[in-house]
Design a protein around this motif. Structure first.
Motif, PDB file in Angstrom:
ATOM      1  N   CYS A 241      31.652  45.260  45.611  1.00  0.00           N
ATOM      2  CA  CYS A 241      30.726  44.823  44.560  1.00  0.00           C
ATOM      3  C   CYS A 241      29.554  44.018  45.116  1.00  0.00           C
ATOM      4  O   CYS A 241      28.408  44.228  44.732  1.00  0.00           O
ATOM      5  N   GLY A 242      29.846  43.104  46.025  1.00  0.00           N
ATOM      6  CA  GLY A 242      28.787  42.259  46.556  1.00  0.00           C
ATOM      7  C   GLY A 242      27.810  42.970  47.461  1.00  0.00           C
ATOM      8  O   GLY A 242      26.727  42.448  47.735  1.00  0.00           O
ATOM      9  N   THR A 243      28.178  44.152  47.916  1.00  0.00           N
ATOM     10  CA  THR A 243      27.317  44.853  48.872  1.00  0.00           C
ATOM     11  C   THR A 243      26.533  45.998  48.244  1.00  0.00           C
ATOM     12  O   THR A 243      25.875  46.752  48.952  1.00  0.00           O
ATOM     13  N   TRP A 244      26.592  46.119  46.909  1.00  0.00           N
ATOM     14  CA  TRP A 244      25.787  47.138  46.229  1.00  0.00           C
ATOM     15  C   TRP A 244      24.388  46.555  45.972  1.00  0.00           C
ATOM     16  O   TRP A 244      24.196  45.789  45.026  1.00  0.00           O
ATOM     17  N   ARG A 245      23.457  46.885  46.837  1.00  0.00           N
ATOM     18  CA  ARG A 245      22.051  46.496  46.699  1.00  0.00           C
ATOM     19  C   ARG A 245      21.876  45.010  46.364  1.00  0.00           C
ATOM     20  O   ARG A 245      21.219  44.670  45.368  1.00  0.00           O
ATOM     21  N   PRO A 246      22.435  44.113  47.164  1.00  0.00           N
ATOM     22  CA  PRO A 246      22.272  42.681  46.855  1.00  0.00           C
ATOM     23  C   PRO A 246      20.800  42.285  46.901  1.00  0.00           C
ATOM     24  O   PRO A 246      20.053  42.735  47.768  1.00  0.00           O
ATOM     25  N   ALA A 247      20.407  41.440  45.950  1.00  0.00           N
ATOM     26  CA  ALA A 247      19.007  41.017  45.863  1.00  0.00           C
ATOM     27  C   ALA A 247      18.790  39.611  46.402  1.00  0.00           C
ATOM     28  O   ALA A 247      17.658  39.166  46.541  1.00  0.00           O
ATOM     29  N   PRO A 249      21.154  35.748  48.072  1.00  0.00           N
ATOM     30  CA  PRO A 249      22.406  35.138  48.534  1.00  0.00           C
ATOM     31  C   PRO A 249      23.478  35.054  47.447  1.00  0.00           C
ATOM     32  O   PRO A 249      24.664  35.164  47.735  1.00  0.00           O
ATOM     33  N   GLY A 250      23.086  34.860  46.193  1.00  0.00           N
ATOM     34  CA  GLY A 250      24.060  34.728  45.116  1.00  0.00           C
ATOM     35  C   GLY A 250      24.759  36.019  44.745  1.00  0.00           C
ATOM     36  O   GLY A 250      25.740  36.008  44.004  1.00  0.00           O
ATOM     37  N   ASP A 251      24.275  37.133  45.271  1.00  0.00           N
ATOM     38  CA  ASP A 251      24.850  38.435  44.928  1.00  0.00           C
ATOM     39  C   ASP A 251      25.998  38.838  45.836  1.00  0.00           C
ATOM     40  O   ASP A 251      26.684  39.824  45.570  1.00  0.00           O
ATOM     41  N   ILE A 252      26.170  38.107  46.923  1.00  0.00           N
ATOM     42  CA  ILE A 252      27.168  38.496  47.923  1.00  0.00           C
ATOM     43  C   ILE A 252      27.969  37.265  48.344  1.00  0.00           C
ATOM     44  O   ILE A 252      27.423  36.168  48.443  1.00  0.00           O
ATOM     45  N   ALA A 253      29.278  37.436  48.527  1.00  0.00           N
ATOM     46  CA  ALA A 253      30.144  36.313  48.876  1.00  0.00           C
ATOM     47  C   ALA A 253      30.024  35.986  50.360  1.00  0.00           C
ATOM     48  O   ALA A 253      29.784  36.869  51.196  1.00  0.00           O
ATOM     49  N   GLU A 254      30.204  34.701  50.673  1.00  0.00           N
ATOM     50  CA  GLU A 254      30.174  34.291  52.079  1.00  0.00           C
ATOM     51  C   GLU A 254      31.346  34.906  52.841  1.00  0.00           C
ATOM     52  O   GLU A 254      31.211  35.278  54.005  1.00  0.00           O
ATOM     53  N   ASP A 255      32.506  34.998  52.183  1.00  0.00           N
ATOM     54  CA  ASP A 255      33.670  35.633  52.788  1.00  0.00           C
ATOM     55  C   ASP A 255      33.552  37.137  52.558  1.00  0.00           C
ATOM     56  O   ASP A 255      33.662  37.606  51.419  1.00  0.00           O
ATOM     57  N   PRO A 256      33.309  37.931  53.589  1.00  0.00           N
ATOM     58  CA  PRO A 256      33.071  39.366  53.391  1.00  0.00           C
ATOM     59  C   PRO A 256      34.224  40.095  52.730  1.00  0.00           C
ATOM     60  O   PRO A 256      34.019  41.109  52.057  1.00  0.00           O
ATOM     61  N   THR A 257      35.451  39.578  52.877  1.00  0.00           N
ATOM     62  CA  THR A 257      36.599  40.245  52.260  1.00  0.00           C
ATOM     63  C   THR A 257      36.513  40.195  50.747  1.00  0.00           C
ATOM     64  O   THR A 257      36.891  41.146  50.057  1.00  0.00           O
ATOM     65  N   LEU A 258      35.979  39.097  50.201  1.00  0.00           N
ATOM     66  CA  LEU A 258      35.894  38.963  48.740  1.00  0.00           C
ATOM     67  C   LEU A 258      34.945  39.989  48.134  1.00  0.00           C
ATOM     68  O   LEU A 258      35.103  40.372  46.979  1.00  0.00           O
ATOM     69  N   ASN A 259      33.978  40.428  48.907  1.00  0.00           N
ATOM     70  CA  ASN A 259      33.058  41.438  48.405  1.00  0.00           C
ATOM     71  C   ASN A 259      33.757  42.762  48.152  1.00  0.00           C
ATOM     72  O   ASN A 259      33.198  43.654  47.514  1.00  0.00           O
ATOM     73  N   GLN A 260      34.988  42.906  48.667  1.00  0.00           N
ATOM     74  CA  GLN A 260      35.707  44.166  48.574  1.00  0.00           C
ATOM     75  C   GLN A 260      36.811  44.164  47.509  1.00  0.00           C
ATOM     76  O   GLN A 260      37.514  45.157  47.356  1.00  0.00           O
TER      77      GLN A 260
END
Length: 270
Positions: A241-247, A249-260
């Protein structure tokens, strides 16, 4: 005897947690009960960044709606909309173009009652109480038909919703009904929970959060992908979710695993 707030429909059971109200709480909303807050707190002990996942989903909603508006879409159908806390579809779409029309659909009476309360006076929005498993009822509803023209492009959203449908409900088959009703140049956005990356944490957090209510069916990548049917999936495809066209810093989590934890994608009907 404590009087229920005005937004609580008569007969509402405030002893069983609701997914819509838990989500509202995690986004900082005020339309939830003690039992919802308790369930959310217990879930966060297992998965400390659960609020962050909820916010990633809301950030995707914002990007998805803005993208659709940029493509010329001016009407939206949000299935499983939940409690419309700040930053929901109508606010984003109508900020871009006040002529945009939105229909929210949810089966939770609290979500629908509050939707109607805050949408009062906005004649380009409608909230329906209906079950997503009955597409004919939803798509044929007279209120929806007054608001939306299904012969014109539409933005359809199923965000954090399809995982509430068990396999026996045939969610892929249900989606075909909705996809068939979409006109050419329409768009479909989906987010769906998965255990592909954090199986134990996701499973346990969901078990606690759904105590006494409907259960969640998390699905792997290939099964979520089938929900789009034969539509044309847009780049970057079905991704975290966090890696779909982030606009930003608030669109993507600092912990890359949470983006999944949630898969997200958007497709277009030719």
């Amino acid at each position: 005897m404590t009087r229920s707030p005005d937004w609580v429909p008569p007969g509402t059971d405030d002893t069983v947690p609701s997914a819509a109200r838990i989500y509202d709480y995690m986004l900082g909303g005020g339309h939830n009960f003690a039992v919802d807050r308790e369930a959310a707190t217990k879930a966060e002990r297992i998965m400390p960044h659960a609020r962050g996942v909820a916010r990633l989903n809301r950030a995707f909603l914002r990007r998805a709606v803005r993208f659709m508006v940029d493509q010329g879409v001016r009407q939206f159908l949000d299935i499983g909309s939940g409690v419309p806390t700040v930053g929901n579809v109508h606010e984003i779409a109508q900020e871009a173009d006040p002529e945009c029309r939105v229909v929210y659909v949810d089966h939770d009476p609290v979500a629908v009652a509050h939707s109607r309360l805050i949408l009062d006076g906005n004649d380009r929005t409608t909230a329906l109480k209906a079950d997503a498993r009955d597409p004919s009822r939803i798509l044929g509803d007279s209120q929806l038909r007054r608001q939306l023209d299904l012969d014109e492009p539409i933005g359809m959203l199923f965000l954090c919703m399809l995982h509430w449908l068990p396999d026996e409900s045939d969610p892929g088959g249900l989606m075909r009904h909705y996809i068939d009703a979409m006109a050419s140049e329409s768009y479909l956005a989906i987010t769906h929970i998965t255990e592909d990356y954090l199986p134990y944490q996701v499973r346990e957090a969901l078990r606690i959060a759904t105590r006494g209510g409907d259960q969640v069916t998390s699905r792997p990548y290939d099964e979520v992908l089938t929900m789009f049917g034969d539509l044309e999936l847009l780049e970057p495809g079905l991704v975290g979710c966090g890696t779909w066209r982030p606009a930003g810093p608030g669109d993507i989590a600092e912990d890359p695993t949470l983006n999944q934890v949630l898969y997200a994608g958007m497709a277009r009907k030719s």
